[in-house]
Design a protein around this motif. Structure first.
Motif, PDB file in Angstrom:
ATOM      1  N   GLY A  17      60.425  35.258  20.095  1.00  0.00           N
ATOM      2  CA  GLY A  17      60.182  36.391  20.979  1.00  0.00           C
ATOM      3  C   GLY A  17      59.518  37.556  20.294  1.00  0.00           C
ATOM      4  N   LYS A  18      58.723  37.292  19.261  1.00  0.00           N
ATOM      5  CA  LYS A  18      58.170  38.357  18.412  1.00  0.00           C
ATOM      6  C   LYS A  18      57.423  39.429  19.204  1.00  0.00           C
ATOM      7  CE  LYS A  18      54.596  37.276  15.812  1.00  0.00           C
ATOM      8  NZ  LYS A  18      53.775  36.802  14.667  1.00  0.00           N
ATOM      9  N   ASN A  19      56.547  39.037  20.094  1.00  0.00           N
ATOM     10  CA  ASN A  19      55.681  40.016  20.762  1.00  0.00           C
ATOM     11  C   ASN A  19      56.447  40.968  21.675  1.00  0.00           C
ATOM     12  OD1 ASN A  19      53.215  39.091  19.613  1.00  0.00           O
ATOM     13  ND2 ASN A  19      53.244  37.359  21.010  1.00  0.00           N
ATOM     14  N   SER A  20      57.610  40.518  22.166  1.00  0.00           N
ATOM     15  CA  SER A  20      58.414  41.370  23.045  1.00  0.00           C
ATOM     16  C   SER A  20      59.650  41.926  22.348  1.00  0.00           C
ATOM     17  CB  SER A  20      58.842  40.588  24.295  1.00  0.00           C
ATOM     18  OG  SER A  20      59.544  39.409  23.945  1.00  0.00           O
ATOM     19  N   LYS A  21      59.867  41.557  21.109  1.00  0.00           N
ATOM     20  CA  LYS A  21      61.031  42.021  20.346  1.00  0.00           C
ATOM     21  C   LYS A  21      60.937  43.523  20.094  1.00  0.00           C
ATOM     22  CE  LYS A  21      63.228  41.082  15.828  1.00  0.00           C
ATOM     23  NZ  LYS A  21      64.596  40.787  16.288  1.00  0.00           N
ATOM     24  N   MET A  22      62.081  44.203  20.144  1.00  0.00           N
ATOM     25  CA  MET A  22      62.094  45.644  19.947  1.00  0.00           C
ATOM     26  C   MET A  22      61.790  45.990  18.495  1.00  0.00           C
ATOM     27  SD  MET A  22      62.594  46.891  22.914  1.00  0.00           S
ATOM     28  CE  MET A  22      63.058  48.605  22.662  1.00  0.00           C
ATOM     29  N   PHE A  23      60.792  46.874  18.315  1.00  0.00           N
ATOM     30  CA  PHE A  23      60.359  47.315  16.997  1.00  0.00           C
ATOM     31  C   PHE A  23      60.412  48.837  16.979  1.00  0.00           C
ATOM     32  CE2 PHE A  23      57.224  48.861  14.006  1.00  0.00           C
ATOM     33  CZ  PHE A  23      57.324  48.008  12.916  1.00  0.00           C
ATOM     34  N   CYS A  24      61.359  49.388  16.238  1.00  0.00           N
ATOM     35  CA  CYS A  24      61.508  50.855  16.144  1.00  0.00           C
ATOM     36  C   CYS A  24      61.536  51.508  17.523  1.00  0.00           C
ATOM     37  CB  CYS A  24      60.400  51.455  15.282  1.00  0.00           C
ATOM     38  SG  CYS A  24      60.496  50.993  13.538  1.00  0.00           S
ATOM     39  N   GLY A  25      62.264  50.891  18.446  1.00  0.00           N
ATOM     40  CA  GLY A  25      62.510  51.513  19.741  1.00  0.00           C
ATOM     41  C   GLY A  25      61.640  51.061  20.895  1.00  0.00           C
ATOM     42  N   LYS A  26      60.618  50.235  20.617  1.00  0.00           N
ATOM     43  CA  LYS A  26      59.734  49.756  21.688  1.00  0.00           C
ATOM     44  C   LYS A  26      59.395  48.289  21.452  1.00  0.00           C
ATOM     45  CE  LYS A  26      56.567  52.966  21.094  1.00  0.00           C
ATOM     46  NZ  LYS A  26      55.387  53.867  21.260  1.00  0.00           N
ATOM     47  N   PRO A  27      59.067  47.547  22.523  1.00  0.00           N
ATOM     48  CA  PRO A  27      58.575  46.187  22.305  1.00  0.00           C
ATOM     49  C   PRO A  27      57.349  46.224  21.409  1.00  0.00           C
ATOM     50  CG  PRO A  27      59.015  46.573  24.640  1.00  0.00           C
ATOM     51  CD  PRO A  27      59.121  47.901  23.956  1.00  0.00           C
ATOM     52  N   LEU A  28      57.240  45.256  20.509  1.00  0.00           N
ATOM     53  CA  LEU A  28      56.159  45.272  19.518  1.00  0.00           C
ATOM     54  C   LEU A  28      54.788  45.400  20.176  1.00  0.00           C
ATOM     55  CD1 LEU A  28      55.377  45.037  16.552  1.00  0.00           C
ATOM     56  CD2 LEU A  28      55.385  42.542  16.818  1.00  0.00           C
ATOM     57  N   ILE A  29      54.567  44.683  21.262  1.00  0.00           N
ATOM     58  CA  ILE A  29      53.257  44.699  21.918  1.00  0.00           C
ATOM     59  C   ILE A  29      52.907  46.072  22.480  1.00  0.00           C
ATOM     60  CG2 ILE A  29      54.143  43.989  24.185  1.00  0.00           C
ATOM     61  CD1 ILE A  29      51.604  42.339  24.530  1.00  0.00           C
ATOM     62  N   ALA A  30      53.917  46.906  22.738  1.00  0.00           N
ATOM     63  CA  ALA A  30      53.680  48.212  23.352  1.00  0.00           C
ATOM     64  C   ALA A  30      52.766  49.083  22.491  1.00  0.00           C
ATOM     65  CB  ALA A  30      54.997  48.936  23.596  1.00  0.00           C
ATOM     66  N   TYR A  31      52.871  48.955  21.170  1.00  0.00           N
ATOM     67  CA  TYR A  31      52.063  49.796  20.282  1.00  0.00           C
ATOM     68  C   TYR A  31      50.572  49.509  20.450  1.00  0.00           C
ATOM     69  CZ  TYR A  31      56.520  50.907  18.077  1.00  0.00           C
ATOM     70  OH  TYR A  31      57.808  51.342  17.851  1.00  0.00           O
ATOM     71  N   SER A  32      50.223  48.244  20.593  1.00  0.00           N
ATOM     72  CA  SER A  32      48.815  47.881  20.765  1.00  0.00           C
ATOM     73  C   SER A  32      48.295  48.349  22.124  1.00  0.00           C
ATOM     74  CB  SER A  32      48.649  46.368  20.622  1.00  0.00           C
ATOM     75  OG  SER A  32      48.991  45.954  19.317  1.00  0.00           O
ATOM     76  N   ILE A  33      49.107  48.175  23.159  1.00  0.00           N
ATOM     77  CA  ILE A  33      48.699  48.609  24.499  1.00  0.00           C
ATOM     78  C   ILE A  33      48.493  50.115  24.527  1.00  0.00           C
ATOM     79  CG2 ILE A  33      49.391  48.772  26.916  1.00  0.00           C
ATOM     80  CD1 ILE A  33      50.953  46.153  26.505  1.00  0.00           C
ATOM     81  N   GLU A  34      49.434  50.853  23.968  1.00  0.00           N
ATOM     82  CA  GLU A  34      49.344  52.312  23.995  1.00  0.00           C
ATOM     83  C   GLU A  34      48.154  52.818  23.187  1.00  0.00           C
ATOM     84  OE1 GLU A  34      53.990  53.592  24.782  1.00  0.00           O
ATOM     85  OE2 GLU A  34      53.247  53.552  22.730  1.00  0.00           O
ATOM     86  N   ALA A  35      47.876  52.185  22.047  1.00  0.00           N
ATOM     87  CA  ALA A  35      46.713  52.599  21.255  1.00  0.00           C
ATOM     88  C   ALA A  35      45.426  52.365  22.033  1.00  0.00           C
ATOM     89  CB  ALA A  35      46.682  51.832  19.936  1.00  0.00           C
ATOM     90  N   ALA A  36      45.331  51.221  22.710  1.00  0.00           N
ATOM     91  CA  ALA A  36      44.141  50.930  23.511  1.00  0.00           C
ATOM     92  C   ALA A  36      43.988  51.951  24.633  1.00  0.00           C
ATOM     93  CB  ALA A  36      44.232  49.518  24.072  1.00  0.00           C
ATOM     94  N   LYS A  37      45.088  52.256  25.317  1.00  0.00           N
ATOM     95  CA  LYS A  37      45.040  53.224  26.418  1.00  0.00           C
ATOM     96  C   LYS A  37      44.660  54.614  25.916  1.00  0.00           C
ATOM     97  CE  LYS A  37      48.239  53.533  29.431  1.00  0.00           C
ATOM     98  NZ  LYS A  37      49.600  53.720  29.998  1.00  0.00           N
ATOM     99  N   ASN A  38      45.323  55.052  24.859  1.00  0.00           N
ATOM    100  CA  ASN A  38      45.124  56.416  24.375  1.00  0.00           C
ATOM    101  C   ASN A  38      43.770  56.621  23.706  1.00  0.00           C
ATOM    102  OD1 ASN A  38      47.672  57.116  25.315  1.00  0.00           O
ATOM    103  ND2 ASN A  38      48.665  56.674  23.352  1.00  0.00           N
ATOM    104  N   SER A  39      43.118  55.531  23.320  1.00  0.00           N
ATOM    105  CA  SER A  39      41.809  55.648  22.677  1.00  0.00           C
ATOM    106  C   SER A  39      40.728  56.104  23.655  1.00  0.00           C
ATOM    107  CB  SER A  39      41.396  54.309  22.061  1.00  0.00           C
ATOM    108  OG  SER A  39      41.032  53.369  23.057  1.00  0.00           O
ATOM    109  N   GLY A  40      40.912  55.803  24.936  1.00  0.00           N
ATOM    110  CA  GLY A  40      39.905  56.134  25.938  1.00  0.00           C
ATOM    111  C   GLY A  40      38.638  55.312  25.831  1.00  0.00           C
TER     112      GLY A  40
END
Length: 233
Positions: A17-40
Motif C-alpha cells: 500500500g505504499k502509494n496510499s500509506k500515510m507519510f508524515c501526516g498525508k498519503p504519500l501520493i498527496a505530495y506529488s498531486i499537491e506539487a503539480a496543482k500548486n505549480s500552476g
C-alpha cells in the motif's frame, strides 16, 4: 496544453500500500498531486492507477481519474513509459491532446515546484530536446566502488583507487521524481537517457528512493528535518 501523469498502482510488494500509506501526516501520493496543482503548470493532472482506494485518495486531493489502468499495465514488470503512453492515448481519445506531458512519481514527497518549473522552461526553450528530468549526484565517487568477492573486498575500478577524488568525474543518477517530455517523444518511445535530454540537477538532501521499509524510515526523517529547517527551528 500540459498534462501531468502520476502512475500509482496498488500492488506494491516491498511496502504494501505504499502509494496510499500515510507519510508524515498525508498519503504519500498527496505530495506529488499537491506539487503539480500548486505549480500552476498543468491543464490536467491525472493519476493512472488500478486501485479504487488510490483513485479515491487522488480525487480527494484534486487529481482526476478519467480511467482505471488495465491489468496488463499493472504488474511488477511494466515500466513507466508504457503507462505514460497509455495515459496520453486515453486522454487523446477523450479530446485532450497535450503538447507536453510530465510523469511525476507518486513516491516523491521532496518534489519542488521550482524544479518542475525549471524542467518545463528548459525543455520548451530548446527545440532539439525531447525530455527534461530530475537527477542528483552520487555522494561518493563511483570509481571507488567496492565489491565483496571470494571472502575479500575488491575495487570495481582498481586503476582509479590511487587517484584524488577531485580528479574523478562526478557521477549522477536518476532522482526518480519527474520526467518532462513532449507527448510525441513519449509516444514514440524515444530513450530518456540520451543527448536529447536535459538534466535538472537536485541537491542530494531532496532526493530519496522509497522502495524498502528502510528507505521509508530514512525518507520520513529527512522530510521532518527539511520541514524544521525551512521553519527555522
Amino acid at each position: 496544453m500540459n498534462l501531468a501523469v502520476i502512475p500509482a498502482r496498488g500492488g506494491s510488494k516491498r511496502i504494501p500500500g505504499k502509494n496510499s500509506k500515510m507519510f508524515c501526516g498525508k498519503p504519500l501520493i498527496a505530495y506529488s498531486i499537491e506539487a503539480a496543482k500548486n505549480s500552476g503548470l498543468f491543464d490536467k493532472i491525472i493519476v493512472s492507477t488500478d486501485s479504487d482506494q488510490i483513485a479515491q485518495i487522488a480525487k480527494d486531493y484534486g487529481a482526476e481519474i478519467p480511467f482505471l489502468r488495465p491489468v496488463d499495465l499493472s504488474d511488477d514488470f511494466t515500466g513507466t513509459t508504457p503507462v505514460v503512453q497509455h495515459a496520453i492515448k486515453e486522454m487523446q481519445a477523450r479530446g485532450t491532446n497535450p503538447r507536453y506531458t510530465c510523469c511525476i512519481y507518486a513516491t516523491a514527497p521532496f518534489i519542488q515546484i521550482s524544479a518542475l518549473q525549471e524542467g518545463l522552461q528548459r525543455l520548451t526553450s530548446d527545440s532539439l530536446k525531447h525530455f527534461a528530468f530530475s537527477v542528483t549526484s552520487f555522494p561518493f565517487p563511483i570509481q571507488r566502488a567496492l565489491k565483496m568477492q571470494n571472502g575479500g573486498v575488491f575495487p570495481f575500478f582498481p586503476q582509479d583507487i590511487p587517484k584524488r577524488s577531485q580528479d574523478l568525474a562526478e557521477a549522477y543518477h536518476d532522482a526518480g521524481q519527474f520526467y518532462w517530455g513532449t507527448s510525441e517523444a513519449f509516444l514514440k518511445g524515444i530513450p530518456t537517457f540520451s543527448e536529447t535530454s536535459i538534466p535538472i540537477v537536485l541537491p542530494r538532501h531532496l532526493v530519496q528512493d522509497i522502495d524498502t521499509l528502510e528507505d521509508w524510515v530514512r525518507a520520513e526523517l529527512m522530510y521532518k528535518a527539511f520541514i524544521q529547517f525551512n521553519k527555522g527551528e
